[in-house]
Design a protein around this motif. Structure first.
Motif, PDB file in Angstrom:
ATOM      1  N   ALA A 197       0.836  -1.199   0.000  1.00 48.65           N
ATOM      2  CA  ALA A 197       0.000   0.000   0.000  1.00 48.65           C
ATOM      3  C   ALA A 197       0.871   1.249   0.000  1.00 48.65           C
ATOM      4  CB  ALA A 197      -0.930  -0.016   1.210  1.00 48.65           C
ATOM      5  N   ALA A 198       1.960   1.211   0.749  1.00 52.56           N
ATOM      6  CA  ALA A 198       2.863   2.366   0.807  1.00 52.56           C
ATOM      7  C   ALA A 198       3.534   2.610  -0.546  1.00 52.56           C
ATOM      8  CB  ALA A 198       3.918   2.150   1.889  1.00 52.56           C
ATOM      9  N   GLN A 199       3.989   1.551  -1.197  1.00 50.07           N
ATOM     10  CA  GLN A 199       4.624   1.696  -2.505  1.00 50.07           C
ATOM     11  C   GLN A 199       3.679   2.311  -3.531  1.00 50.07           C
ATOM     12  OE1 GLN A 199       5.806  -2.425  -2.966  1.00 50.07           O
ATOM     13  NE2 GLN A 199       7.976  -1.912  -2.754  1.00 50.07           N
ATOM     14  N   GLU A 200       2.393   1.996  -3.409  1.00 54.94           N
ATOM     15  CA  GLU A 200       1.401   2.501  -4.350  1.00 54.94           C
ATOM     16  C   GLU A 200       0.771   3.819  -3.908  1.00 54.94           C
ATOM     17  OE1 GLU A 200       0.353   1.451  -7.502  1.00 54.94           O
ATOM     18  OE2 GLU A 200       2.287   0.434  -7.266  1.00 54.94           O
ATOM     19  N   GLY A 201       1.182   4.315  -2.751  1.00 53.17           N
ATOM     20  CA  GLY A 201       0.643   5.581  -2.274  1.00 53.17           C
ATOM     21  C   GLY A 201      -0.820   5.520  -1.870  1.00 53.17           C
ATOM     22  N   LEU A 202      -1.280   4.337  -1.473  1.00 53.93           N
ATOM     23  CA  LEU A 202      -2.671   4.187  -1.051  1.00 53.93           C
ATOM     24  C   LEU A 202      -2.874   4.804   0.334  1.00 53.93           C
ATOM     25  CD1 LEU A 202      -3.211   0.486  -2.145  1.00 53.93           C
ATOM     26  CD2 LEU A 202      -4.297   2.489  -3.184  1.00 53.93           C
ATOM     27  N   GLU A 203      -4.028   5.405   0.516  1.00 54.33           N
ATOM     28  CA  GLU A 203      -4.403   5.904   1.839  1.00 54.33           C
ATOM     29  C   GLU A 203      -4.948   4.741   2.656  1.00 54.33           C
ATOM     30  OE1 GLU A 203      -6.204  10.162   1.730  1.00 54.33           O
ATOM     31  OE2 GLU A 203      -6.941   9.131  -0.058  1.00 54.33           O
ATOM     32  N   VAL A 204      -4.452   4.591   3.878  1.00 54.98           N
ATOM     33  CA  VAL A 204      -4.905   3.521   4.769  1.00 54.98           C
ATOM     34  C   VAL A 204      -5.533   4.161   5.997  1.00 54.98           C
ATOM     35  CG1 VAL A 204      -4.238   1.489   6.096  1.00 54.98           C
ATOM     36  CG2 VAL A 204      -3.056   2.023   3.946  1.00 54.98           C
ATOM     37  N   PHE A 205      -6.744   3.757   6.307  1.00 52.69           N
ATOM     38  CA  PHE A 205      -7.485   4.313   7.438  1.00 52.69           C
ATOM     39  C   PHE A 205      -7.816   3.208   8.434  1.00 52.69           C
ATOM     40  CE2 PHE A 205      -8.579   6.658   3.574  1.00 52.69           C
ATOM     41  CZ  PHE A 205      -8.281   7.964   3.926  1.00 52.69           C
ATOM     42  N   GLY A 206      -8.032   3.588   9.673  1.00 49.06           N
ATOM     43  CA  GLY A 206      -8.471   2.637  10.685  1.00 49.06           C
ATOM     44  C   GLY A 206      -7.327   1.821  11.247  1.00 49.06           C
ATOM     45  N   ALA A 207      -7.583   0.545  11.469  1.00 47.92           N
ATOM     46  CA  ALA A 207      -6.631  -0.348  12.128  1.00 47.92           C
ATOM     47  C   ALA A 207      -5.742  -1.023  11.091  1.00 47.92           C
ATOM     48  CB  ALA A 207      -7.382  -1.388  12.948  1.00 47.92           C
ATOM     49  N   PRO A 208      -4.497  -0.588  10.935  1.00 49.99           N
ATOM     50  CA  PRO A 208      -3.628  -1.181   9.907  1.00 49.99           C
ATOM     51  C   PRO A 208      -3.353  -2.659  10.127  1.00 49.99           C
ATOM     52  CG  PRO A 208      -2.364   0.271  11.350  1.00 49.99           C
ATOM     53  CD  PRO A 208      -3.797   0.480  11.691  1.00 49.99           C
ATOM     54  N   GLU A 209      -3.443  -3.125  11.381  1.00 47.14           N
ATOM     55  CA  GLU A 209      -3.176  -4.532  11.645  1.00 47.14           C
ATOM     56  C   GLU A 209      -4.226  -5.444  11.002  1.00 47.14           C
ATOM     57  OE1 GLU A 209      -5.389  -2.920  15.302  1.00 47.14           O
ATOM     58  OE2 GLU A 209      -3.806  -2.241  13.919  1.00 47.14           O
ATOM     59  N   VAL A 210      -5.440  -4.901  10.808  1.00 51.33           N
ATOM     60  CA  VAL A 210      -6.485  -5.687  10.130  1.00 51.33           C
ATOM     61  C   VAL A 210      -6.094  -5.915   8.676  1.00 51.33           C
ATOM     62  CG1 VAL A 210      -8.898  -5.649   9.347  1.00 51.33           C
ATOM     63  CG2 VAL A 210      -8.315  -4.975  11.690  1.00 51.33           C
ATOM     64  N   TRP A 211      -5.577  -4.890   8.027  1.00 47.26           N
ATOM     65  CA  TRP A 211      -5.095  -5.026   6.655  1.00 47.26           C
ATOM     66  C   TRP A 211      -3.906  -5.984   6.598  1.00 47.26           C
ATOM     67  CZ3 TRP A 211      -5.771  -5.048   1.756  1.00 47.26           C
ATOM     68  CH2 TRP A 211      -4.739  -4.827   0.841  1.00 47.26           C
ATOM     69  N   ASP A 212      -2.982  -5.882   7.535  1.00 50.24           N
ATOM     70  CA  ASP A 212      -1.814  -6.765   7.555  1.00 50.24           C
ATOM     71  C   ASP A 212      -2.230  -8.225   7.718  1.00 50.24           C
ATOM     72  OD1 ASP A 212      -0.175  -4.554   7.306  1.00 50.24           O
ATOM     73  OD2 ASP A 212       0.236  -4.398   9.458  1.00 50.24           O
ATOM     74  N   THR A 213      -3.196  -8.473   8.597  1.00 46.33           N
ATOM     75  CA  THR A 213      -3.674  -9.841   8.804  1.00 46.33           C
ATOM     76  C   THR A 213      -4.378 -10.358   7.562  1.00 46.33           C
ATOM     77  OG1 THR A 213      -3.905  -9.479  11.183  1.00 46.33           O
ATOM     78  CG2 THR A 213      -5.150 -11.309  10.232  1.00 46.33           C
ATOM     79  N   TRP A 214      -5.164  -9.490   6.928  1.00 45.82           N
ATOM     80  CA  TRP A 214      -5.853  -9.868   5.689  1.00 45.82           C
ATOM     81  C   TRP A 214      -4.837 -10.333   4.641  1.00 45.82           C
ATOM     82  CZ3 TRP A 214     -10.587 -10.700   3.617  1.00 45.82           C
ATOM     83  CH2 TRP A 214     -10.687 -10.679   2.219  1.00 45.82           C
ATOM     84  N   LEU A 215      -3.768  -9.579   4.469  1.00 48.71           N
ATOM     85  CA  LEU A 215      -2.742  -9.938   3.497  1.00 48.71           C
ATOM     86  C   LEU A 215      -2.077 -11.269   3.837  1.00 48.71           C
ATOM     87  CD1 LEU A 215      -0.908  -6.540   2.845  1.00 48.71           C
ATOM     88  CD2 LEU A 215      -2.544  -7.714   1.352  1.00 48.71           C
TER      89      LEU A 215
END
Length: 254
Positions: free
Chosen positions: A231-249
């Motif tokens: 997400a950082a490499q693509e410049g995506l905006e991340v909102f809320g709990a980043p750990e949820v996104w990390d676990t999803w991945l």
């Protein structure tokens, strides 16, 4: 969307990337693969699906047994072989009938299901090739958005088949993940909300708040969800709990 026309165009774009490339180049997003192996994977995969459809098979076919599964010698012949595989699948679906049920790894599906699947397969592998070559990757936002939808639909089916929620669920019960594509004109096709449930996960195209959310172009969201770029490499905006996104991945297919 005309999936067959898009499959032909995306395969041609993938082939064009390889035309003058050193096929021994490693593909970092497909560990231990080279561009040559990536090309063979796509070309043989199209022929494998075409054989399943042509034979109206309801059983798995070993891809290693598929006729013409290796490209002929010479770069021009390799490129022609790659492009021909996509057309072979389209022709097989037309001859068999788009609605004819055939084997898929998700259970029986209409033959035309394979065209959409192969379209998004080659889109992601074109991104793999572009990353390996240091080339810019772009794709029509509508195709990128449908690739996200198709991938999420498969994740939902596979999660539901796993039964009651366990420790390896991509989303826990009550958790949610929202993806929002910023490309103009996509409407609901550019919105995805994934909901964690006791018996699996659910997907809808409504806009709303979630435990975690990502916002950016459909192209960038696609690369992030299939773990080709962060997400950082693509410049995506991340909102809320980043750990949820990390676990999803960590808990969804590569």
């Amino acid at each position: 969307m005309d999936f067959a026309t898009a499959l032909i165009a995306e395969t041609a774009a993938f082939a064009d990337l390889l035309r003058d490339a050193d096929l021994s180049t490693p593909v970092p997003t497909c560990p231990e693969w080279t561009l040559e192996q990536l090309m063979r994977h796509v070309g043989r995969g199209d022929r494998w699906c075409a054989q399943i459809v042509a034979e109206q098979s309801m059983d798995f076919i070993d891809p290693r047994t598929v006729a013409d599964g290796k490209p002929p010698a010479g770069r021009d012949n390799e490129i022609a072989w790659l492009n021909a595989g996509a057309q072979q699948l389209i022709d097989a679906v037309a001859a068999t009938g788009a609605d004819t049920p055939v084997w898929t790894f998700l259970g029986p599906r209409p033959a035309e299901w394979w065209i959409r699947r192969r379209l998004h397969e080659v889109v992601v592998h074109r991104a793999d090739a572009a990353i390996a070559l240091g080339s810019h990757f772009d794709v029509d936002p509508a195709i990128a958005a449908d690739a996200i939808t198709e991938w999420l639909e498969r994740v939902v089916i596979q999660a539901d088949e796993e039964g009651p929620a366990g420790g390896d669920r991509p989303l826990g019960d009550g958790q949610s993940l929202h993806l929002h594509a910023t490309d103009p004109g996509l409407g609901e096709a550019g919105e995805w909300t994934i909901l964690g449930r006791l018996d699996g996960i659910a997907l809808d195209h409504e806009h709303g708040k979630a435990t975690a959310a990502l916002r950016g172009p459909a192209r960038s969201l696609l690369l992030a969800v299939v773990r080709r770029r962060t997400a950082a490499q693509e410049g995506l905006e991340v909102f809320g709990a980043p750990e949820v996104w990390d676990t999803w991945l960590a808990r969804t297919p590569f």
